[in-house]
Design a protein around this motif. Structure first.
Motif, PDB file in Angstrom:
ATOM      1  N   GLY A   6       0.817  -1.211   0.000  1.00 35.78           N
ATOM      2  CA  GLY A   6       0.000   0.000   0.000  1.00 35.78           C
ATOM      3  C   GLY A   6       0.846   1.254   0.000  1.00 35.78           C
ATOM      4  O   GLY A   6       0.552   2.218  -0.719  1.00 35.78           O
ATOM      5  N   ASP A   7       1.903   1.250   0.791  1.00 33.78           N
ATOM      6  CA  ASP A   7       2.813   2.405   0.824  1.00 33.78           C
ATOM      7  C   ASP A   7       3.475   2.625  -0.525  1.00 33.78           C
ATOM      8  O   ASP A   7       3.609   3.758  -0.988  1.00 33.78           O
ATOM      9  CB  ASP A   7       3.886   2.213   1.902  1.00 33.78           C
ATOM     10  CG  ASP A   7       3.323   2.260   3.312  1.00 33.78           C
ATOM     11  OD1 ASP A   7       2.171   2.739   3.496  1.00 33.78           O
ATOM     12  OD2 ASP A   7       4.016   1.804   4.240  1.00 33.78           O
ATOM     13  N   ASN A   8       3.886   1.539  -1.172  1.00 35.18           N
ATOM     14  CA  ASN A   8       4.520   1.648  -2.487  1.00 35.18           C
ATOM     15  C   ASN A   8       3.542   2.187  -3.538  1.00 35.18           C
ATOM     16  O   ASN A   8       3.924   2.981  -4.401  1.00 35.18           O
ATOM     17  CB  ASN A   8       5.078   0.300  -2.928  1.00 35.18           C
ATOM     18  CG  ASN A   8       6.310  -0.096  -2.166  1.00 35.18           C
ATOM     19  OD1 ASN A   8       7.001   0.745  -1.594  1.00 35.18           O
ATOM     20  ND2 ASN A   8       6.593  -1.386  -2.119  1.00 35.18           N
ATOM     21  N   ARG A  10       0.896   4.160  -2.955  1.00 37.86           N
ATOM     22  CA  ARG A  10       0.683   5.576  -2.666  1.00 37.86           C
ATOM     23  C   ARG A  10       1.844   6.416  -3.201  1.00 37.86           C
ATOM     24  O   ARG A  10       1.649   7.454  -3.824  1.00 37.86           O
ATOM     25  CB  ARG A  10       0.518   5.801  -1.161  1.00 37.86           C
ATOM     26  CG  ARG A  10      -0.903   5.700  -0.680  1.00 37.86           C
ATOM     27  CD  ARG A  10      -1.019   6.060   0.787  1.00 37.86           C
ATOM     28  NE  ARG A  10      -0.630   4.986   1.684  1.00 37.86           N
ATOM     29  CZ  ARG A  10      -1.330   3.893   1.896  1.00 37.86           C
ATOM     30  NH1 ARG A  10      -2.468   3.719   1.267  1.00 37.86           N
ATOM     31  NH2 ARG A  10      -0.921   2.972   2.729  1.00 37.86           N
ATOM     32  N   LEU A  11       3.048   5.951  -2.953  1.00 41.13           N
ATOM     33  CA  LEU A  11       4.232   6.652  -3.442  1.00 41.13           C
ATOM     34  C   LEU A  11       4.235   6.709  -4.973  1.00 41.13           C
ATOM     35  O   LEU A  11       4.535   7.737  -5.572  1.00 41.13           O
ATOM     36  CB  LEU A  11       5.501   5.976  -2.927  1.00 41.13           C
ATOM     37  CG  LEU A  11       6.815   6.610  -3.351  1.00 41.13           C
ATOM     38  CD1 LEU A  11       6.932   8.025  -2.809  1.00 41.13           C
ATOM     39  CD2 LEU A  11       7.982   5.770  -2.868  1.00 41.13           C
ATOM     40  N   GLY A  12       3.898   5.610  -5.592  1.00 43.47           N
ATOM     41  CA  GLY A  12       3.864   5.565  -7.051  1.00 43.47           C
ATOM     42  C   GLY A  12       2.837   6.515  -7.636  1.00 43.47           C
ATOM     43  O   GLY A  12       3.119   7.233  -8.600  1.00 43.47           O
ATOM     44  N   LEU A  13       1.629   6.568  -7.061  1.00 40.33           N
ATOM     45  CA  LEU A  13       0.591   7.450  -7.581  1.00 40.33           C
ATOM     46  C   LEU A  13       0.925   8.922  -7.346  1.00 40.33           C
ATOM     47  O   LEU A  13       0.424   9.786  -8.052  1.00 40.33           O
ATOM     48  CB  LEU A  13      -0.769   7.093  -6.968  1.00 40.33           C
ATOM     49  CG  LEU A  13      -1.374   5.787  -7.481  1.00 40.33           C
ATOM     50  CD1 LEU A  13      -2.653   5.461  -6.742  1.00 40.33           C
ATOM     51  CD2 LEU A  13      -1.621   5.845  -8.981  1.00 40.33           C
ATOM     52  N   GLN A  14       1.775   9.206  -6.382  1.00 35.83           N
ATOM     53  CA  GLN A  14       2.219  10.589  -6.175  1.00 35.83           C
ATOM     54  C   GLN A  14       3.129  11.032  -7.321  1.00 35.83           C
ATOM     55  O   GLN A  14       3.276  12.217  -7.572  1.00 35.83           O
ATOM     56  CB  GLN A  14       2.955  10.722  -4.842  1.00 35.83           C
ATOM     57  CG  GLN A  14       2.043  10.625  -3.644  1.00 35.83           C
ATOM     58  CD  GLN A  14       2.820  10.623  -2.334  1.00 35.83           C
ATOM     59  OE1 GLN A  14       4.047  10.656  -2.314  1.00 35.83           O
ATOM     60  NE2 GLN A  14       2.097  10.564  -1.240  1.00 35.83           N
ATOM     61  N   GLN A  15       3.736  10.093  -8.007  1.00 39.20           N
ATOM     62  CA  GLN A  15       4.612  10.378  -9.143  1.00 39.20           C
ATOM     63  C   GLN A  15       3.812  10.322 -10.445  1.00 39.20           C
ATOM     64  O   GLN A  15       4.278   9.791 -11.454  1.00 39.20           O
ATOM     65  CB  GLN A  15       5.763   9.358  -9.182  1.00 39.20           C
ATOM     66  CG  GLN A  15       6.590   9.292  -7.930  1.00 39.20           C
ATOM     67  CD  GLN A  15       7.357  10.576  -7.706  1.00 39.20           C
ATOM     68  OE1 GLN A  15       7.902  11.154  -8.639  1.00 39.20           O
ATOM     69  NE2 GLN A  15       7.391  11.039  -6.472  1.00 39.20           N
ATOM     70  N   HIS A  16       2.590  10.873 -10.444  1.00 38.50           N
ATOM     71  CA  HIS A  16       1.666  10.716 -11.562  1.00 38.50           C
ATOM     72  C   HIS A  16       2.218  11.221 -12.888  1.00 38.50           C
ATOM     73  O   HIS A  16       1.804  10.764 -13.940  1.00 38.50           O
ATOM     74  CB  HIS A  16       0.321  11.374 -11.247  1.00 38.50           C
ATOM     75  CG  HIS A  16       0.418  12.803 -10.837  1.00 38.50           C
ATOM     76  ND1 HIS A  16       0.345  13.816 -11.727  1.00 38.50           N
ATOM     77  CD2 HIS A  16       0.591  13.371  -9.617  1.00 38.50           C
ATOM     78  CE1 HIS A  16       0.461  14.963 -11.092  1.00 38.50           C
ATOM     79  NE2 HIS A  16       0.614  14.717  -9.794  1.00 38.50           N
ATOM     80  N   GLY A  17       3.170  12.109 -12.864  1.00 34.43           N
ATOM     81  CA  GLY A  17       3.763  12.592 -14.107  1.00 34.43           C
ATOM     82  C   GLY A  17       4.717  11.601 -14.751  1.00 34.43           C
ATOM     83  O   GLY A  17       5.063  11.734 -15.914  1.00 34.43           O
ATOM     84  N   ARG A  18       5.124  10.579 -13.998  1.00 37.37           N
ATOM     85  CA  ARG A  18       6.097   9.607 -14.505  1.00 37.37           C
ATOM     86  C   ARG A  18       5.496   8.234 -14.810  1.00 37.37           C
ATOM     87  O   ARG A  18       6.152   7.381 -15.381  1.00 37.37           O
ATOM     88  CB  ARG A  18       7.204   9.434 -13.471  1.00 37.37           C
ATOM     89  CG  ARG A  18       7.928  10.752 -13.188  1.00 37.37           C
ATOM     90  CD  ARG A  18       8.957  10.592 -12.143  1.00 37.37           C
ATOM     91  NE  ARG A  18      10.023   9.743 -12.661  1.00 37.37           N
ATOM     92  CZ  ARG A  18      11.027   9.310 -11.933  1.00 37.37           C
ATOM     93  NH1 ARG A  18      11.116   9.630 -10.667  1.00 37.37           N
ATOM     94  NH2 ARG A  18      11.953   8.559 -12.465  1.00 37.37           N
ATOM     95  N   TRP A  34      -7.958   3.301  -4.370  1.00 34.69           N
ATOM     96  CA  TRP A  34      -6.934   3.708  -5.338  1.00 34.69           C
ATOM     97  C   TRP A  34      -7.487   4.572  -6.460  1.00 34.69           C
ATOM     98  O   TRP A  34      -6.727   5.230  -7.169  1.00 34.69           O
ATOM     99  CB  TRP A  34      -6.220   2.484  -5.900  1.00 34.69           C
ATOM    100  CG  TRP A  34      -5.532   1.743  -4.812  1.00 34.69           C
ATOM    101  CD1 TRP A  34      -5.811   0.483  -4.373  1.00 34.69           C
ATOM    102  CD2 TRP A  34      -4.492   2.229  -3.967  1.00 34.69           C
ATOM    103  NE1 TRP A  34      -5.007   0.167  -3.324  1.00 34.69           N
ATOM    104  CE2 TRP A  34      -4.183   1.215  -3.044  1.00 34.69           C
ATOM    105  CE3 TRP A  34      -3.796   3.421  -3.886  1.00 34.69           C
ATOM    106  CZ2 TRP A  34      -3.210   1.354  -2.072  1.00 34.69           C
ATOM    107  CZ3 TRP A  34      -2.819   3.572  -2.914  1.00 34.69           C
ATOM    108  CH2 TRP A  34      -2.542   2.539  -2.021  1.00 34.69           C
ATOM    109  N   LEU A  35      -8.808   4.593  -6.642  1.00 35.87           N
ATOM    110  CA  LEU A  35      -9.383   5.442  -7.680  1.00 35.87           C
ATOM    111  C   LEU A  35      -9.326   6.916  -7.287  1.00 35.87           C
ATOM    112  O   LEU A  35      -9.114   7.773  -8.139  1.00 35.87           O
ATOM    113  CB  LEU A  35     -10.835   5.041  -7.956  1.00 35.87           C
ATOM    114  CG  LEU A  35     -11.029   3.744  -8.737  1.00 35.87           C
ATOM    115  CD1 LEU A  35     -12.506   3.422  -8.849  1.00 35.87           C
ATOM    116  CD2 LEU A  35     -10.394   3.828 -10.099  1.00 35.87           C
TER     117      LEU A  35
END
Length: 105
Positions: A6-8, A10-18, A34-35
């Protein structure tokens, strides 16, 4: 889902530009969580696959504010599109659309 997973995510979705590809297969209750963070621009997203493993209807819908102009493939199982076609009309590169097991609206 493990806390680390879950932490991974969240971190990944924070990098939405990548982000280039998102594939999630989970029960509706987890997918709902997650939506919500997907209500922002994902300029490089080319492939989005979301599959609900829950058999009961949960009325999941993609966020109206999701923006993915480079999206080429969209596959949703048990998750609907927002009313109107504003989301689809903003996806000018979309070549594959698969909608299965969605609730009538």
């Amino acid at each position: 889902m493990a806390q680390k997973d879950g932490d991974n995510m969240r971190l990944g979705l924070q990098q939405h530009g990548r982000i280039r590809r998102v594939t999630l297969r989970a029960p509706s209750s987890s997918l709902r969580m997650w939506l919500e963070p997907m209500n922002k621009p994902f300029p490089g997203l080319g492939d989005l696959t979301l599959l609900s493993t829950t058999t009961e209807e949960m009325s999941l819908v993609l966020p109206e504010t999701l923006q993915a102009p480079d999206l080429r493939r969209l596959a949703l199982h048990g998750i609907g599109l927002p009313k109107g076609l504003s989301l689809l009309s903003s996806m000018i590169a979309l070549s594959t659309l698969s909608l299965t097991h969605i609730q009538d609206s």
